[in-house]
Enzyme design. Structure first.
Site, mmCIF file in Angstrom:
data_model
loop_
_atom_site.group_PDB
_atom_site.id
_atom_site.type_symbol
_atom_site.label_atom_id
_atom_site.label_comp_id
_atom_site.label_asym_id
_atom_site.label_seq_id
_atom_site.Cartn_x
_atom_site.Cartn_y
_atom_site.Cartn_z
ATOM 1 N N THR A 1 36.665 36.712 -8.943
ATOM 2 C CA THR A 1 37.135 37.659 -8.592
ATOM 3 C C THR A 1 38.523 37.950 -8.645
ATOM 4 O OG1 THR A 1 36.295 37.438 -5.823
ATOM 5 C CG2 THR A 1 34.760 38.540 -7.777
ATOM 6 N N ASN B 1 38.362 34.889 5.585
ATOM 7 C CA ASN B 1 39.424 34.262 4.761
ATOM 8 C C ASN B 1 40.739 35.259 5.667
ATOM 9 O OD1 ASN B 1 38.457 32.224 3.875
ATOM 10 N ND2 ASN B 1 38.534 33.753 1.311
ATOM 11 N N CYS C 1 42.267 32.077 -3.041
ATOM 12 C CA CYS C 1 41.441 32.372 -1.872
ATOM 13 C C CYS C 1 42.241 33.902 -1.404
ATOM 14 C CB CYS C 1 41.171 31.512 -1.485
ATOM 15 S SG CYS C 1 39.712 30.757 -2.730
ATOM 16 N N ALA D 1 52.657 25.954 10.988
ATOM 17 C CA ALA D 1 53.828 25.839 9.998
ATOM 18 C C ALA D 1 54.029 24.838 8.783
ATOM 19 C CB ALA D 1 54.427 26.732 11.707
ATOM 20 N N GLY D 2 54.842 26.185 8.317
ATOM 21 C CA GLY D 2 55.448 26.334 6.584
ATOM 22 C C GLY D 2 55.784 27.001 5.699
ATOM 23 N N GLU E 1 29.941 32.056 -0.474
ATOM 24 C CA GLU E 1 30.482 30.410 0.091
ATOM 25 C C GLU E 1 31.325 30.079 0.510
ATOM 26 O OE1 GLU E 1 28.858 28.197 -1.983
ATOM 27 O OE2 GLU E 1 30.547 26.927 -0.361
ATOM 28 N N PHE E 2 31.504 29.511 1.038
ATOM 29 C CA PHE E 2 32.823 28.415 2.305
ATOM 30 C C PHE E 2 33.926 27.880 1.991
ATOM 31 C CE2 PHE E 2 29.380 31.725 4.625
ATOM 32 C CZ PHE E 2 30.752 33.085 5.332
ATOM 33 N N LEU E 3 33.294 26.923 0.357
ATOM 34 C CA LEU E 3 34.169 25.777 0.780
ATOM 35 C C LEU E 3 34.968 25.968 0.510
ATOM 36 C CD1 LEU E 3 35.184 25.498 -2.698
ATOM 37 C CD2 LEU E 3 32.553 25.005 -3.066
ATOM 38 N N GLU F 1 38.977 23.861 -1.169
ATOM 39 C CA GLU F 1 39.509 22.947 -2.065
ATOM 40 C C GLU F 1 39.678 21.592 -1.625
ATOM 41 O OE1 GLU F 1 41.759 24.667 -4.994
ATOM 42 O OE2 GLU F 1 40.727 26.422 -5.324
HETATM 43 C C1 UGA Z 1 39.846 29.271 1.742
HETATM 44 C C2 UGA Z 1 38.705 29.105 2.750
HETATM 45 O O1 UGA Z 1 39.441 28.064 3.492
HETATM 46 C C3 UGA Z 1 37.604 28.318 2.382
HETATM 47 O O2 UGA Z 1 36.369 28.228 3.544
HETATM 48 C C4 UGA Z 1 36.955 29.450 1.329
HETATM 49 O O3 UGA Z 1 35.673 29.571 1.560
HETATM 50 C C5 UGA Z 1 38.239 29.503 0.278
HETATM 51 O O4 UGA Z 1 39.451 29.645 0.403
HETATM 52 C C6 UGA Z 1 37.522 30.792 -0.339
HETATM 53 O O5 UGA Z 1 37.682 31.618 -0.321
HETATM 54 O O6 UGA Z 1 36.456 30.372 -1.564
HETATM 55 P P1 UGA Z 1 41.633 26.906 0.312
HETATM 56 O O7 UGA Z 1 41.393 28.818 -0.770
HETATM 57 O O8 UGA Z 1 40.505 26.116 -0.570
HETATM 58 O O9 UGA Z 1 39.815 27.126 1.047
HETATM 59 O O10 UGA Z 1 42.161 26.688 1.358
HETATM 60 P P2 UGA Z 1 42.329 26.396 3.050
HETATM 61 O O11 UGA Z 1 42.013 25.028 2.983
HETATM 62 O O12 UGA Z 1 42.090 27.507 3.506
HETATM 63 O O13 UGA Z 1 44.056 26.694 2.669
HETATM 64 C C7 UGA Z 1 44.977 27.467 1.874
HETATM 65 C C8 UGA Z 1 46.261 27.778 2.154
HETATM 66 O O14 UGA Z 1 47.299 27.729 3.790
HETATM 67 C C9 UGA Z 1 47.236 26.458 1.253
HETATM 68 O O15 UGA Z 1 47.969 27.422 0.791
HETATM 69 C C10 UGA Z 1 47.335 25.733 2.353
HETATM 70 O O16 UGA Z 1 48.642 24.844 2.612
HETATM 71 C C11 UGA Z 1 47.868 26.687 3.917
HETATM 72 N N1 UGA Z 1 48.014 26.311 5.071
HETATM 73 C C12 UGA Z 1 46.203 26.373 6.204
HETATM 74 C C13 UGA Z 1 48.738 26.195 6.151
HETATM 75 O O17 UGA Z 1 50.102 27.185 5.715
HETATM 76 N N2 UGA Z 1 48.834 26.531 7.702
HETATM 77 C C14 UGA Z 1 47.220 25.674 7.768
HETATM 78 O O18 UGA Z 1 48.265 25.213 8.999
HETATM 79 C C15 UGA Z 1 46.242 25.569 6.567
#
Ligand code: UGA
Length: 485
Positions: free
Chosen positions: A85, A217, A269, A261-262, A151-153, A155
């Site tokens: 979506t 999210n 997503c 941070a970064g 779904e909450f997975l 990547e």
């Molecule tokens: C995210 C959610 O964490 C999942 O629970 C959800 O199911 C998924 O979206 C979805 O809707 O399908 P994802 O996109 O795989 O999962 O990635 P995240 O681990 O959430 O990271 C997202 C972004 O945030 C990345 O670019 C990561 O580098 C960044 N990030 C994460 C930060 O900049 N700082 C952090 O402390 C953590």
């Protein structure tokens, strides 16, 4: 049970293989014939640790297969919808066209069941109200019920998150009553192994289930932008955001996760989901309630602009300079470059005239396809050779563990911009590097007496991070090149 999974992108492919792993007979369907051919041949179309293993095991067992033909789905008692979506091209809202056309194609398959109990289970992230609207369509067919099961997975952890989720959420038209019980029992049978292992299962109405996913999210994105906003403050006053995050994260109520941070969040997503949430709130006349998510989005955008600006400060202008970017994927352990902050920054530096080389352990093919003209180099040593500035923008293990002495011998000049707050400043300084990080002071400044709470350093000229300058706040453009799915 006989199960179908319609739409075998990231979510659907992992779900299909995981359901076969649980012992079900699974047919995965997609309209993308190349993707189906790859999956049927046991080749993962994306990088995901552990996925290829369960894919091959499923194929070998004979319980898992893939097709492009809806007619083959007729024996299925349960159909999962795993369609994407993405953000609409003309605004912030979610594009539900893939989901809608799948429902259209499925209708004939459902009718052929002759009234036998059949469950359609939505897994895609959708605006509140979607499930009720779709259920009005599919439940016209006798024996068919729709349930929304977000779904909450993540990547990089997709297999683990599917087989050992924190919770299962069931969204129903009416969460109580005899009809609800039959529907719940059917999905319970699919997830029997997970439920037996103690995974909590929460039953609620359609809209609540849809809001659980959007809220999860949105909360994660807010947490990241919160710490990145504090990083901006740290740059202005001479603080260290990594220390702030560590200290506040020790409070259980806050928690340490998602406070790194970064350069900010990206991927397929979080960015599009917060925008879809904003659009949905506006449609329902409560735009103000989620107005803060616009700020979350802007903070995230600003980190990218600030990274480019800081690169310019470190080099005294980027035009014609050799810059190496470590990382193209939006996060480590993934080859996904959708709305990747790393790739976006690399692209912006390139547009500003820098000679940029990007390296990444898995995502280079996708990166080169998304940003035409990008110079990519698979070998880390070759990528570092001759660099006047290096930026760490995706925290793959090999970059976090990079030996600064080894790297110093390869580069033309030892200047490092840590865009993920993962490098140890003293270690890098000791190896002769100038290390700058978003929201962090350099080690020398961190210990000077002027860094006390009572001092009031000049906000626009921090000695370690240089002038912060005016906040660059580009309005995120719907459907930007790097945002589309
Ligand atoms: C995210 C959610 O964490 C999942 O629970 C959800 O199911 C998924 O979206 C979805 O809707 O399908 P994802 O996109 O795989 O999962 O990635 P995240 O681990 O959430 O990271 C997202 C972004 O945030 C990345 O670019 C990561 O580098 C960044 N990030 C994460 C930060 O900049 N700082 C952090 O402390 C953590």
């Amino acid at each position: 049970m006989v199960i179908s999974v319609i739409g075998v992108g990231y979510l659907g492919a992992v779900h299909a293989a995981a359901m076969a792993e649980l012992g079900h007979e699974v047919i995965g369907l997609d309209i993308d014939a190349d993707r189906i051919a790859a999956l049927q041949a046991g080749r993962a179309p994306f990088h995901e640790p552990g996925f290829e293993e369960i894919l091959r095991r499923g194929l070998r067992s004979g319980r898992l297969r893939f097709t492009t033909d809806y007619a083959e789905l007729e024996p299925a008692e349960v159909h999962f919808l795993g369609l994407g979506t993405p953000q609409r091209k003309d605004g912030f809202g979610a594009d539900l066209s893939h989901l809608e056309s799948a429902i259209d194609s499925l209708r004939e398959v459902l009718a052929a069941r002759g009234g036998a109990p059949t469950l359609v289970v939505g897994k895609s992230t959708v605006p509140a109200g979607t499930a009720r609207r779709l259920s009005d369509q599919v439940e016209q067919v006798e024996g068919v019920q729709l349930l929304w099961n977000p779904e909450f997975l993540r990547e990089g952890f997709a297999v683990q998150d599917t087989l050992e989720p924190d919770r299962l959420v069931y969204g129903l038209r009416e969460p109580e009553g005899p009809q609800a019980e039959a529907v719940i029992a059917m999905l319970d049978a699919v997830y029997a192994a997970l439920l037996a292992a103690g995974v909590p299962r929460l039953v609620m109405g359609y809209e609540t289930a849809e809001l659980v996913k959007a809220s999860a999210n949105a909360f994660l994105a807010t947490k990241i932008s919160f710490i990145n906003a504090i990083a901006e403050m740290c740059e202005a006053v001479g603080g260290d955001v990594a220390d702030v995050a560590r200290a506040i994260g020790m409070d259980d109520r806050i928690g340490a996760k998602f406070l790194r941070a970064g350069v900010g969040f990206g991927g397929g997503c979080l960015p599009k989901d917060i925008r879809a949430f904003i659009a949905s709130a506006e449609e329902h006349g409560v735009g103000e309630a989620l107005g803060f998510l616009r700020e979350v989005d802007l903070i995230n955008e600003r980190r990218r602009a600030r990274t480019v600006e800081l690169a310019g400060e470190m080099l005294g202008g980027v035009e014609g300079r050799r810059i190496t970017v470590l990382g193209a994927a939006f996060k480590p352990d993934s080859d996904d470059v959708r709305d990747s902050p790393a790739l976006d920054v690399a692209d912006r530096l390139m547009q500003a005239g820098a000679r940029v080389t990007v390296t990444d352990p898995q995502a280079l093919a996708n990166a080169a396809q998304r940003v035409p003209g990008l110079t990519v180099e698979a070998e880390l040593a070759a990528a570092l050779r001759g660099a006047e500035l290096t930026l760490l923008l995706t925290e793959w293990r090999e970059y976090r563990d990079l030996d600064p002495t080894w790297a110093a011998e390869l580069v033309a000049a030892p200047h490092m911009l840590d865009g993920r707050t993962v490098l140890e400043p003293r270690r890098w300084a000791a190896a002769g590097w100038e290390l700058r990080a978003l929201g962090r002071s350099a080690p020398a400044q961190a210990t000077t007496p002027t860094q006390t709470a009572t001092s009031t350093p000049e906000p626009t000229a921090h000695p370690a991070l240089g002038p912060v300058g005016p906040a660059v706040a580009p309005t995120p453009m719907p459907g930007r090149t790097l945002t589309s799915a």
